[in-house]
Write a protein that holds these residues in place. Structure first.
Motif, short mmCIF file in Angstrom:
data_model
loop_
_atom_site.label_atom_id
_atom_site.label_comp_id
_atom_site.label_asym_id
_atom_site.label_seq_id
_atom_site.Cartn_x
_atom_site.Cartn_y
_atom_site.Cartn_z
N ALA A 76 41.52 37.22 45.39
CA ALA A 76 40.28 36.11 45.91
C ALA A 76 39.35 37.02 47.06
CB ALA A 76 40.77 35.10 46.52
N PRO A 77 38.02 36.49 46.73
CA PRO A 77 36.78 37.18 47.26
C PRO A 77 37.70 36.51 48.91
CG PRO A 77 36.01 35.94 46.24
CD PRO A 77 37.42 36.07 45.80
N ALA A 78 37.13 37.07 50.00
CA ALA A 78 37.40 36.79 51.78
C ALA A 78 36.06 36.09 52.71
CB ALA A 78 37.60 38.47 52.55
N ILE A 79 37.11 34.85 53.19
CA ILE A 79 36.10 34.05 53.76
C ILE A 79 35.36 34.80 54.63
CG2 ILE A 79 37.83 32.16 53.38
CD1 ILE A 79 38.90 31.51 56.18
N GLU A 80 33.77 34.11 55.03
CA GLU A 80 33.68 34.40 56.29
C GLU A 80 33.59 33.77 57.32
OE1 GLU A 80 29.05 32.85 57.59
OE2 GLU A 80 28.91 33.56 55.75
N THR A 81 33.63 35.27 58.20
CA THR A 81 34.18 34.64 59.49
C THR A 81 33.54 33.77 60.52
OG1 THR A 81 35.27 36.76 60.51
CG2 THR A 81 35.20 35.75 61.81
N ALA A 82 34.37 33.07 61.36
CA ALA A 82 33.72 30.99 61.42
C ALA A 82 33.05 31.87 62.74
CB ALA A 82 34.34 29.82 61.94
N THR A 83 32.19 31.49 63.42
CA THR A 83 31.77 31.19 64.82
C THR A 83 31.63 29.66 65.39
OG1 THR A 83 30.85 33.40 64.67
CG2 THR A 83 30.56 32.80 66.33
N TYR A 84 31.78 29.06 65.74
CA TYR A 84 31.51 27.49 66.49
C TYR A 84 30.27 28.32 67.72
CZ TYR A 84 31.72 23.56 69.85
OH TYR A 84 31.88 23.05 70.35
N HIS A 85 29.69 27.27 67.91
CA HIS A 85 27.95 27.47 68.28
C HIS A 85 27.75 25.90 69.12
CE1 HIS A 85 25.92 31.30 66.84
NE2 HIS A 85 26.84 31.22 65.73
N GLY A 86 28.33 25.34 68.96
CA GLY A 86 28.21 23.67 69.30
C GLY A 86 26.00 22.77 68.96
N GLY A 87 26.12 22.41 69.48
CA GLY A 87 24.45 22.06 68.93
C GLY A 87 24.35 20.21 69.17
N SER A 88 23.87 19.70 68.60
CA SER A 88 23.20 18.22 68.62
C SER A 88 22.71 18.33 67.15
CB SER A 88 23.05 17.80 69.80
OG SER A 88 20.95 18.24 69.76
N TRP A 89 23.30 16.44 67.11
CA TRP A 89 22.50 16.23 65.74
C TRP A 89 21.90 14.54 65.92
CZ3 TRP A 89 24.55 12.32 62.90
CH2 TRP A 89 23.76 12.39 61.22
N ARG A 90 21.15 13.96 65.10
CA ARG A 90 21.78 12.22 65.57
C ARG A 90 21.24 12.10 64.61
NH1 ARG A 90 17.77 8.63 67.75
NH2 ARG A 90 16.30 9.94 68.38
N GLU A 91 20.43 10.85 63.81
CA GLU A 91 20.00 10.10 63.01
C GLU A 91 19.69 8.32 63.67
OE1 GLU A 91 21.71 8.78 58.55
OE2 GLU A 91 21.32 10.97 58.51
N VAL A 133 26.42 16.00 79.11
CA VAL A 133 27.47 16.35 78.54
C VAL A 133 28.48 17.63 79.01
CG1 VAL A 133 29.78 16.53 76.72
CG2 VAL A 133 27.83 15.01 76.20
N ALA A 134 27.88 18.29 78.75
CA ALA A 134 27.20 20.37 79.44
C ALA A 134 28.03 20.28 81.06
CB ALA A 134 26.79 21.18 78.71
N ARG A 135 26.66 19.84 81.51
CA ARG A 135 26.62 19.60 83.29
C ARG A 135 28.18 18.52 83.22
NH1 ARG A 135 21.90 17.65 82.67
NH2 ARG A 135 21.86 15.98 82.81
N ARG A 136 28.44 17.47 82.78
CA ARG A 136 30.27 17.10 83.25
C ARG A 136 31.14 17.64 83.33
NH1 ARG A 136 30.31 11.18 83.57
NH2 ARG A 136 31.94 11.58 84.13
N MET A 137 31.05 18.30 82.47
CA MET A 137 32.35 19.08 81.79
C MET A 137 32.08 20.75 82.13
SD MET A 137 33.84 17.41 79.44
CE MET A 137 33.32 15.97 80.52
N GLY A 138 31.22 21.15 83.25
CA GLY A 138 30.90 22.12 83.60
C GLY A 138 31.08 23.07 82.31
N SER A 139 30.19 23.08 81.46
CA SER A 139 30.37 23.81 80.11
C SER A 139 29.26 24.96 79.99
CB SER A 139 31.17 23.09 78.45
OG SER A 139 30.50 22.39 77.94
N PRO A 140 29.45 25.75 78.98
CA PRO A 140 27.98 26.47 78.85
C PRO A 140 26.84 25.41 77.81
CG PRO A 140 29.55 27.79 77.94
CD PRO A 140 30.36 26.45 78.06
N ARG A 141 25.63 25.27 78.09
CA ARG A 141 24.97 24.70 76.89
C ARG A 141 24.12 25.15 75.88
NH1 ARG A 141 21.51 22.20 81.67
NH2 ARG A 141 23.17 21.74 83.55
N LYS A 142 23.68 24.42 74.80
CA LYS A 142 23.51 25.24 73.83
C LYS A 142 22.36 23.95 73.33
CE LYS A 142 23.54 27.77 70.52
NZ LYS A 142 23.35 29.20 69.76
#
Length: 425
Positions: free
Chosen positions: A214-229, A414-423
């Motif tokens: 079967a066709p190969a799947i596209e490699t996934a890359t986590y980016h992170g981000g935000s969304w609000r509705e 959230v990123a500041r509290r976690m000490g994680s990279p920002r996106k």
């Protein structure tokens, strides 16, 4: 209970578990193709194909498919996920040949009648609308999409009204022929059955399926981000996400333990601190979804508009602390829940057939309960603490929120509290 595995010449795996004390059985076909197998113009075709499989074949119309399985007291169903599609039937053990015949019929002889297709497209448009109308479900789609933007793994399984309306019978037949190939298909059965009987039926009914890759799947890359509705809701839906671990990672079971200790039950940290002690929400939970090459760890809460400002810092505080003060008794409870869940699932033929098929697709072999329990037992406090630090501080957060206009969760906070990279959003 005995588990046996065979393979047809075309690569299709046949796996069974004989449960001789049962009068019933579950048999199904699990395919290693789902939403992330689709090209952009195919968005939603896996799910539509699952629906159309029951809408008529060269030997049966849609009503006959339903009537024949229900005439023997059985039931037939299907489900599409990010990486797999399943078609399965629950029947009395003597009706196994009928179930396999119907499953093979819908997967090898479907006609994709244009009239049936038009009606089912309309049904799925209603399903898409219903999903949007349930913010507690819609927010998870948006979390996934924000975590993996512009990628098949991030797109909602149902598709969009535009893509669903555009599919033709030829497109469905082409997708089925290209992705439903022997090497990525498993016929699994569990219950009052014998392996040799299932294998013989599989050879008769599925031996003609193609054996190409079967066709190969596209490699996934986590980016992170935000969304609000913005919606005028009484209950605000909040989800926070971080990069998880793929399901063959050495940390896969540790990630499940982490999710359970943080928000997996009534004794979990989030439930006790946020709901029981302070009454700030109706529901709060943590989860970990593993995929072939990545994962998504998340926290979800549903709360009132006036409680958001107090709730979010509490959530972040519990997430922040768990890598430093996780206790041995918390890990022991989480592992006990996982062991119990596994052992209880052994009593259900549907759960067993589903688990066996997933293991075949992921590992190429069934895992014994003893083997899985040993992997759970190997998880220690320090491993979970380290993993928590890696997950929460090692990836940019993902935030998805549905609620009134003045409700938001700042991903940079959230990123500041976690000490994680920002996106950037």
């Amino acid at each position: 209970m005995a588990v046996e595995v065979s393979r047809l010449p075309n690569g299709l795996a046949v796996v069974t578990e004989t449960m001789p004390h049962l009068e019933s059985a579950t048999v199904g076909v699990w395919v290693g193709a789902g939403a992330r197998s689709e090209r952009p113009e195919e968005h939603g075709i896996s799910h539509l194909l699952e629906h159309m499989a029951f809408k008529g074949t060269r030997r049966r119309n849609a009503r006959q498919i339903a009537e024949e399985i229900e005439a023997v007291g059985g039931e037939i169903n299907a489900a599409t996920s990010v990486e797999t599609t399943a078609y399965y039937a629950r029947i009395l053990k003597g009706d196994l040949p009928l179930a396999v015949d119907i499953l093979s019929d819908i997967l090898t002889e479907s006609v994709f009648d244009p009239g049936e297709l038009e009606r089912e497209q309309h049904v799925i448009l209603q399903e898409i609308g219903a999903a949007y109308d349930m913010p507690e479900d819609h927010v998870f789609d948006q979390l996934q999409q924000s975590a993996f933007p512009g990628q098949p793994i991030g797109r909602p399984i149902l598709g969009t009204p535009e893509t669903v309306k555009g599919f033709t019978p030829e497109a469905l037949a082409g997708y089925l022929g290209g992705h439903y190939r022997g090497p990525v298909m498993v016929l699994a059965a569990a219950g009052g059955i014998e392996h040799d009987d299932v294998l013989r039926l599989a050879e008769e009914r599925f031996g003609g399926i193609g054996n190409g890759a079967a066709p190969a799947i596209e490699t996934a890359t986590y980016h992170g981000g935000s969304w609000r509705e913005e919606r005028d809701l009484h209950e605000v839906q909040i989800t926070l996400g971080f990069e998880g671990r793929h399901y063959t990672s050495p940390d896969h079971y540790a990630a499940q333990v982490l999710a359970a200790t943080l928000g997996g039950g009534m004794s979990s940290r989030l439930f006790q601190e946020v709901r029981e002690k302070r009454g700030l929400c109706y529901s709060i939970s943590a989860f970990h979804w593993g995929y072939a090459d990545t994962g998504l760890f998340g926290v979800h809460a549903a709360t009132g508009e006036g409680d958001v400002d107090e709730l979010v810092p509490l959530m972040l505080g519990e997430i922040e602390r768990i890598s430093g003060d996780l206790a041995a008794d918390e890990v022991a409870r989480a592992k006990a829940q996982m062991r119990a869940g596994l052992l209880m699932s052994l009593e259900s033929p549907t759960s067993r057939a589903s688990s066996l098929s997933r293991q075949m697709l992921i590992h190429g072999r069934p895992l014994t309960a003893r083997e899985i329990i040993a992997r759970i037992d190997e998880v220690g406090v320090e491993q979970v603490r380290r993993l928590a630090a890696d997950i929460f501080a090692g990836s940019p957060p993902t935030v998805a929120v549905i609620g009134p206009p003045d409700v938001s969760v700042d991903p940079d906070l959230v990123a500041r509290r976690m000490g994680s990279p920002r996106k950037a959003a």
